[in-house]
Every structure is written in C-alpha cells, then in structure tokens.
Design an enzyme around this catalytic site. Sequence first.
Site, short mmCIF file in Angstrom:
data_model
loop_
_atom_site.label_atom_id
_atom_site.label_comp_id
_atom_site.label_asym_id
_atom_site.label_seq_id
_atom_site.Cartn_x
_atom_site.Cartn_y
_atom_site.Cartn_z
N GLY A 84 0.02 36.27 61.14
CA GLY A 84 0.38 34.88 61.37
C GLY A 84 1.88 34.70 61.41
O GLY A 84 2.62 35.37 60.67
N THR A 85 2.34 33.82 62.27
CA THR A 85 3.78 33.56 62.40
C THR A 85 3.98 32.35 63.30
O THR A 85 3.03 31.83 63.89
CB THR A 85 4.50 34.78 62.99
N THR A 86 5.22 31.92 63.43
CA THR A 86 5.59 30.89 64.39
C THR A 86 6.92 31.29 65.03
O THR A 86 7.94 31.36 64.35
CB THR A 86 5.74 29.50 63.73
#
Length: 281
Positions: free
Chosen positions: A31-33
């Site tokens: 998960g990341t942005t």
Amino acid sequence: MPSLPPASPFLNRIRPSNSMTVQRPFPLAHGTTTLGFIFQGGVIAAADTRASAGGLVACPAVHKITPIHSHLVVTSSGSGADCMLWERILIREIRLYQLRHKRRLSIRGTAKLLSFMLHPFKGTDVCVALTLCGWDKEDAVKNLDSTSDLIYGSSSSVVSNQDVASTTYLPSSNSGPKLIYVCSDGAKLQGDVFSVGSGSPYAYGILDGGLRWSLSKEEAISLAREAVFRATHRDAYSGNNVDLFHITAQGWSQRPREDLKEEYYRDMKGKGMDPKQKDVK
C-alpha cells in the site's frame, strides 16, 4: 548508423529462470500513495513515506521519490526491495548510455529501456510500478527515437492512456515535461496525471477537482499536498509524511519533508473541530 553497444552483463544475471520460485508462507499486501502531474510550471511529484507489510507499518520514513538524474525523478510503489533494485539498475544504465553516446537518454527513451528490462519478469513475483517525472531538454532528445530503437529494439510499444486525463495540455513534442508510468509487466503509459497505490482513488478525487493547466507553482504544490493528505487520512497503508518534488527545465527541486499529522490538526481546526479537545458532558 551507430554501432550497437554491448548488453550489460548484469541484466542477463537478473533475468528470471525456469526454476520454480519459493512461495511466501503468507500473502503480503502492498500500500502507498504516489502521484505526479503536469502543469504550466513543470511537473509535480509527491508521495507519502509509510512502508507497510500487510497490517504492519514496517517503516514510517522511507523515500518513495528517487532522483535519477538532474531532470528526472521516479515515484515508486509496489515491493520496496524490488523498487530499490530497479531504480539502481535504471540509474546505472542511463549513466552507461550517457558515457557511450555523450548525451543523456530522454524520458521516453528511459521509459522504453525500463519497459524492455521489466517485460521478462511478467507473471513473476516482481512487483514494481514506477512513474517517471521529468523534463527533456532539446539537445538531449535529438534523434532519440531512432537511436533508442536501434539500441533497445522497437518491440516495446507505447500504450496511450486516454482514461488518465481527458485534456491534453501540451502539444506532442520531444522536449518539455514528461510523465510516463511503467510497471513490472512491461506496460508503459504516458499521460498528464498519474496516481498509483492503494490511496490513489482518494488522491484522484482531489486531483480531478482541482487540476488545471493554468495552476501557479504555489497552487500546484498545495494541490499535491492536499491530495496526498486526503489519501493518507483515508488509506491505512499510507501516511506519516509527504515528500514533494518540482521538476522544471532547470532541474528538480525538493521541498522539505512535512509531517501530515500537523496538516490533520490544521484541517480540523479550520473546520472548527479541534481533535485535541474531547467533549465533556
């Protein structure tokens, strides 16, 4: 016609073999942005700093934006180890190209090279998604397409991303800002705005409402910070801090890392809701 340079021996050693890969004992979620977009003042690249391994916050202060050379940075999402490895490979191959040909490889040529190197790993556990955010100078892109085709082959095709942005801000040109997404199956997409990771739907919600070509530098930076902040507030796999780069014809510049916790408190205070105060009946 220029002679073909020898292939890098290291690339042959990292190509996948036919042997069976060892399966992990448990699924590992990522998960990341990360985001990048083009506006009249150049290219903005922004990302959070949380590295997660399933439900575990493995590290709160990683660097998901990596400078490749003076006019190119990449945002990374996927497996942290895989992204670090391929960023280092890309930096080295670009440097070798520059030493051989006395000029820097363009952004599109760099994306073609990366796509070519990643394609043999399609279907494996390699998990890499890199967004190339850069600026091509006119002297660095002369005869680039024909040269890169001669060196790296013309088998990797460019896939246009018409769903990423409905408006084309710039006419087709070799020089100027470039934003290209390359993932571990060899896919290559060029567009005006990209957001990648588990927090990207929230970031796109902010970008779609505020992104326009005529943004000033301050407005573009504010929009990118807002998009990362909103994504990290709603996505458990993103958070902690925000890194931001601005790329122009003069090169890239980095803003100091900002703590998103303070941004949250400022946002709540602006709404008249102080999270530090509890209701007392």
